[in-house]
Scaffold this active site. Structure first.
Site, PDB file in Angstrom:
ATOM      1  N   LYS A  58      -7.468  -6.264   4.194  1.00  0.00           N
ATOM      2  CA  LYS A  58      -6.739  -6.420   5.137  1.00  0.00           C
ATOM      3  C   LYS A  58      -7.597  -6.027   6.662  1.00  0.00           C
ATOM      4  CE  LYS A  58      -2.126  -5.289   7.261  1.00  0.00           C
ATOM      5  NZ  LYS A  58      -0.798  -4.393   6.959  1.00  0.00           N
TER       6      LYS A  58
ATOM      7  N   SER B  97       3.475  -7.104   7.472  1.00  0.00           N
ATOM      8  CA  SER B  97       2.313  -7.400   8.237  1.00  0.00           C
ATOM      9  C   SER B  97       1.330  -7.895   7.459  1.00  0.00           C
ATOM     10  CB  SER B  97       1.959  -6.275   9.208  1.00  0.00           C
ATOM     11  OG  SER B  97       1.590  -5.332   8.571  1.00  0.00           O
TER      12      SER B  97
ATOM     13  N   SER C 217       5.338  -3.383   4.844  1.00  0.00           N
ATOM     14  CA  SER C 217       4.331  -4.409   4.970  1.00  0.00           C
ATOM     15  C   SER C 217       3.518  -4.604   3.822  1.00  0.00           C
ATOM     16  CB  SER C 217       3.297  -4.023   6.227  1.00  0.00           C
ATOM     17  OG  SER C 217       4.193  -3.942   7.152  1.00  0.00           O
TER      18      SER C 217
END
Lengths: 482, 98, 485
Positions: free
Chosen positions: C78, C153, C177
């Site tokens: 990420k 997210s 998330s």
């Protein structure tokens, strides 16, 4: 209580920031050395790179514990960190890691000595750890400022006094006391000119006898003991003058200008100072185990107050002398070494506070850089005590030691400065002087006692100053009787 | 929960985020909606409750007082917007904060 | 079976056995990324050259019998994890030009175990969002239906694993998330106990809530990756000083007698039928596996949402103060003075959701409001956490739906912040309490996956993996993959 302008008193609190002399920073492993090229001692943590986290330096805890003891304060455990939020280019994270509730040191006091010899107790509210900011440089950049973050993250301890100081003199006495303590503990070199000790003064005034506190101002940018005194004096007078003219005092931060000896308000926006303190989530509460505290305190040196008392008791010094000698750790050590050698504390104290201090001041030297070592001074005093030289001659020897670096015996030998203590020699000199001065003899015998000094002087001259004065006196007295 | 214009301006300044005049009303509305969420906390009984700053019930570790970082200025300044003579440049700073 | 259809575990075995090389596997994924990711937009940066170099080195280690534990497995990070000399944007304009000068501890841990890094995945800006629609680099699409969001997210990590563009991906979870995108994309997502995974190099959003974790296609796969990521890190003061257990040790043991609690406050909520029924089915599966189902109560759990939306913004308002255009990142053009530099850099560099949260956080900490908001929220947080402590006295695991519904259409909720925040009602409580949570697929509705969540007691990730794995041995939901064209 000091009274200003006949009916006013001043209420003063000092906030002293002390830079702790660690090798690495409070929360990162970058060096804290002074004078490096810009940003060469600012690692990614000090630069607040995305994703970095603080890790606590263990040495600062030891330093804070010692300071707490010296301030007669409580050590809080656990103690926690907090974020103090504001924007400034020398503050990379946009917040400073400091302490809010539960600072590491709390509720202490300091007994300060006033000029009249009395002592006054000043409360110390708290002392807390926080990180220093970087520096802004304003020259050479055409309308821009250059930011150097080498200093960012250096550990500080902020010592906050109760508003129990009532005059500029008291403020300086308190400040000097703190200075002495931090140097004694070797936690900081306390150099105000270099910024390793900084003082902000909170000042307000009120009518004598009033219970209410006046509005206070905070004065910054005072970087010497002298300026602290002057800045506070100025601020007190300014406030009194304002109030007496019918104006009110604005609560604000002011900057001291040492050249003009004035203070002026800093230009910041209102509501700019809501720091929004909250507990630092990247650091856990710090627990100080009893064993850690005990071990740390065992490593504490004898503090100025204790040393002073010991000097009075052990060496029979006056309070004044003891106080002066104990104020600086290096000076105190020097004194004890001299005394150890000379065996006369009184003479040692006198020589250190007299001749030695004079030379050090003249050449702007620190006791550690003295050109005469403690052992050497001790030996000089020994030679006075054992009558090898007179006190007067010793001063000459001292000067020669200072400039040549030679040992005391070498100089006495070389210059032939030994005291004349041979009684027969003195007797013959006395006889000679008496014979050579018949008029004065007649006058003396007819009652002019003052002339005794004349004869002493002549004998000393005859001996080139080397005759032992006490013996000269005795022998003269006898001879003149005849 | 109402948010006055003055309050919003002050908060925006504290956070150093410029809000242009056009976005102001809608932003204000959105924030007020979020603030309404918070009303729920008023009914919670928390007098004897200790605040929770950390999910861990642990104490802070320490590191020895050693210099472990070397000069990395070149690398760390590679991505800087404006640098000269090793210093980060910003518009002239007029007065000091703390 | 195609290479990308293999599980991570199967790929690891295949590499060890020499059935294929890491170079083959890596090339295969890189090809898929260039074919399919333009539309999905799950990657911000693809590190093709270095990936192939790493694969080559991995192959050499296999040849000389010096293979590392995860050698040659292609994963994605990420874009919240700093990767040295590689663009690390956090999905924001503020860091759109930022090449990190160092790597996160998690990245280093995985690299020392031999993984191949394919690139950095897209995410909601600064990890704030539940749909991956706030990224400066454009929204991410759900591989199951490109009109729908992948969740957030960690939307990029979820989309790329779901579309089989990587074996697995790292991700982070502050309020859900990892778990929410896992549920919306049909994946297994694990958020470990707070402190299990180092936060050093993981760009901070809300420090006391953020945790790094994994998005993968099975409990087993996610356990393998999490073990490599976990461990004490002296650079992170909030990192647990506990040994990392073998998360797979008991994974095959039956869960007979395990006690699973159902919080009545969750099950009393008004939920769509498909969510209710798929959750119910999951409960039945657990009953069949021999688990005991108990009703429990988390009386203060409804305080979670407001508590979270005070604490997270408060912490983030301070964490994001460093983005000021001075030392790195975006800077506005021609700042006329210092104030202008700050005000315009931050106005232009941050997106609206980030700005909203910074402002809320600033407000909650400001003089006059600190006690009523921030302090009150911290106390309520204690109440929520205490409820879990109490519940775990009588049960081993707590079960609930992961999200209130399946995925939603892009743009559907982006105008309504509160609507968006409600996505996280089931996931937030675990973050507040610092407890581990896992989400895995348990159903499907109209072509979109549904997930169920298990929350465990502190340090009990192994138990979570065991329970999830046993479920996955008994069902096939996790094996469903979207068709990627």
């Amino acid at each position: 209580m000091t009274v200003f302008n006949e009916s006013w008193e001043a209420v003063i609190g000092l906030e002293i920031h002390v830079q702790l002399a660690t090798n690495s920073k409070l929360f990162s492993g970058a060096s804290t050395n002074f004078g490096a090229l810009p940003n060469t001692q600012a690692c990614n943590i000090d630069l607040a790179m995305p994703g970095v986290l603080p890790v606590l330096n263990e040495e600062v805890l030891k330093m804070a514990v010692k300071l707490g003891k010296a301030l007669n304060a409580n050590i809080n455990s656990p103690t926690s960190f907090a974020r103090k939020n504001y924007f400034y280019p020398d503050l990379p994270k946009g917040y400073q890691i400091s302490q809010m509730d539960k600072p590491i040191v709390e509720d202490g006091f300091l007994d300060i000595e006033l000029e009249d010899g009395s002592t006054k107790r000043i409360g110390v509210t708290r002392a807390h750890l926080e990180e220093d900011a970087g520096k802004s440089l304003h020259e050479d950049f055409e309308g821009k400022s250059g930011i150097d973050l080498n200093r960012s993250g250096t550990p500080l301890i902020e010592i906050v006094s109760e508003p129990e100081i009532n005059s500029p003199e008291e403020a300086v006495a308190y400040l000097k006391s703190i200075h002495s303590i931090i140097r004694y503990l070797e936690i900081s070199d306390g150099n105000m000119a270099e910024g390793s000790m900084r003082c902000d003064a909170n000042v307000s005034v009120r009518k004598v006898g009033s219970d209410e506190l006046g509005t206070r101002t905070e004065t910054k940018n005072v970087n010497s003991f002298r300026f602290v005194e002057k800045a506070i004096q100025y601020e007190i007078e300014r406030q009194i003058s304002e109030i007496e003219s019918g104006n009110t005092i604005t609560q604000e931060t002011r900057l001291y200008n040492s050249q003009a000896n004035t203070t002026r308000p800093m230009r910041t926006k209102e509501y700019a100072n809501d720091y929004r303190y909250f507990p630092e989530p990247d650091l856990l509460p710090v627990v100080l185990e009893d064993s850690f505290i005990k071990k740390t305190l065992e490593q504490m040196p004898e503090m100025p107050n204790e040393k002073k008392l010991r000097f009075v008791n052990e060496y029979d010094l006056s309070e004044y002398d003891a106080s002066l000698l104990a104020a600086d750790r290096d000076l105190a050590n020097y004194f004890e070494e001299v005394t150890g050698e000379s065996k006369s504390a009184k003479l040692s104290a006198n020589w250190i506070m007299g001749e030695l201090s004079a030379e050090l001041n003249k050449e702007n030297l620190n006791i550690l850089n003295s050109k005469i070592s403690a052992k050497q001074l001790g030996q000089l005093i020994k030679r006075i005590e054992d009558s090898t030289i007179s006190g007067k001659i010793a001063k000459e020897v001292f000067e020669k030691m200072w400039s040549s670096g030679n040992e005391v015996d070498t100089i006495i030998e070389k210059e032939g400065m030994q005291q004349v203590t041979d009684l027969s020699e003195i007797e013959s000199m006395v006889s000679k002087v008496i014979d050579e001065n018949p008029d004065q003899l007649k006058q003396y015998l007819s009652g002019k006692d003052r002339l005794f000094g004349f004869f002493v002087g002549q004998v000393m001259k005859e001996s080139q100053g080397k005759a032992n004065p006490a013996q000269v006196n005795e022998i003269l007295k006898e001879k003149l009787k005849e | 929960m109402a948010l006055s214009d003055k309050e919003l301006k002050e908060i925006a300044y504290l956070a150093r985020i410029n809000i242009d005049k056009d976005s102001f009303p809608s932003l204000k509305g959105e924030l007020e909606q979020i603030l309404d969420l918070f009303e729920k906390l008023n009914s919670a009984e928390t007098n004897e409750v200790e605040a929770m700053s950390h999910p861990l019930n642990l104490s802070q570790p320490t590191r020895p007082d050693e210099v472990t970082e070397e000069d990395q200025r070149e690398k760390l300044q590679e991505t800087a917007p404006s640098v000269q003579s090793g210093l980060f440049l910003v518009p002239k700073v007029i007065e000091g904060e703390d | 079976m195609k290479l990308h259809e293999l599980s991570l575990k199967e790929q690891l075995n295949g590499l060890k056995e020499g059935s294929f090389s890491s170079t083959e596997l890596t090339k295969h994924y890189l090809d898929r990324i260039s074919s399919f990711d333009k539309e999905l937009n799950s990657f911000i940066t693809v590190t093709e050259e270095s990936a192939l170099n790493q694969a080559k080195e991995s192959d050499e280690r296999y040849k000389s019998n010096k293979a590392l534990p995860l050698d040659g497995i292609p994963i994605a990070h990420k874009d919240i994890f700093c990767t040295e000399d590689i663009l690390t944007t956090c999905g924001s304009k503020m860091l759109s030009n930022f090449k990190a000068p160092y790597s996160a501890s998690v990245v280093n841990n995985l690299s020392s175990d031999g993984v191949v890094v394919l690139g950095k995945t897209n995410m909601d800006e600064f990890a704030m969002g539940s749909s991956n629609e706030t990224s400066f680099f454009g929204p991410v699409k759900n591989p199951w239906n490109k009109k729908y969001v992948p969740g957030g997210s960690s939307g990029g990590s979820a989309a790329c694993v779901s579309a089989q563009l990587a074996s697995a991906a790292t991700a982070t979870d502050t309020g859900g998330s990892i778990r929410q995108p896992a549920a919306l994309c049909g994946l297994t997502g694990i958020k470990p106990t707070y402190g299990r995974v180092s936060r050093y190099g993981m760009i901070a959003f809300a420090s006391s809530l953020d945790q790094g974790g994994v998005l993968a296609r099975s409990a087993e796969d996610s356990a393998i990756l999490l073990e490599s990521m976990s461990g004490h890190d002296p650079k992170d003061s909030t990192s647990l000083n506990e040994d990392v257990p073998n998360f797979l040790e008991n994974i095959d043991s039956p869960i007979k007698g395990m006690k699973i609690g159902l919080p009545k406050e969750f099950f009393e909520r008004d939920l769509p039928n498909h969510v209710k029924s798929s959750t119910k089915e999951a409960i039945e599966t657990y009953k069949d596996l021999g688990a005991e189902i108990h009703e429990i109560s988390l009386p203060n759990v409804d305080l979670s949402l407001p508590v979270y939306y005070i604490i997270a913004p408060a912490e983030c308002s301070a964490n994001l103060s460093r983005y000021d255009g001075v030392r790195y990142g975006y800077r506005c053009e021609d700042p006329k003075d210092l104030e202008d530099l700050y005000m315009r850099t931050r106005e232009e560099g941050f997106g609206s959701e980030v700005k909203r949260r910074i402002l809320i956080g600033t407000y909650a900490l400001s003089a006059g409001y600190y006690d009523a908001y921030y302090l009150k929220a911290q106390k309520c947080r204690r109440l929520v956490a205490n409820d879990f402590t109490e519940a775990f006295k009588s049960v081993d695991l707590i079960l609930s739906p992961t999200t209130p519904d399946t995925s939603f259409k892009a743009g559907e909720k982006s105008d309504d912040p509160i609507e968006m925040y409600l996505q996280d009602i089931f996931t937030i409580p675990a973050n507040l309490a610092g407890l581990p949570g896992i989400s895995f697929p348990c159903g499907s509705h109209e072509g979109l996956p549904l997930g169920v969540q298990l929350v465990g007691n502190s340090l009990k990730e192994a138990q979570l993996f065991q329970a999830a794995h046993q479920f996955q041995e008994a069902t096939d939901w996790h094996k469903n993959l979207p068709e990627v064209k």
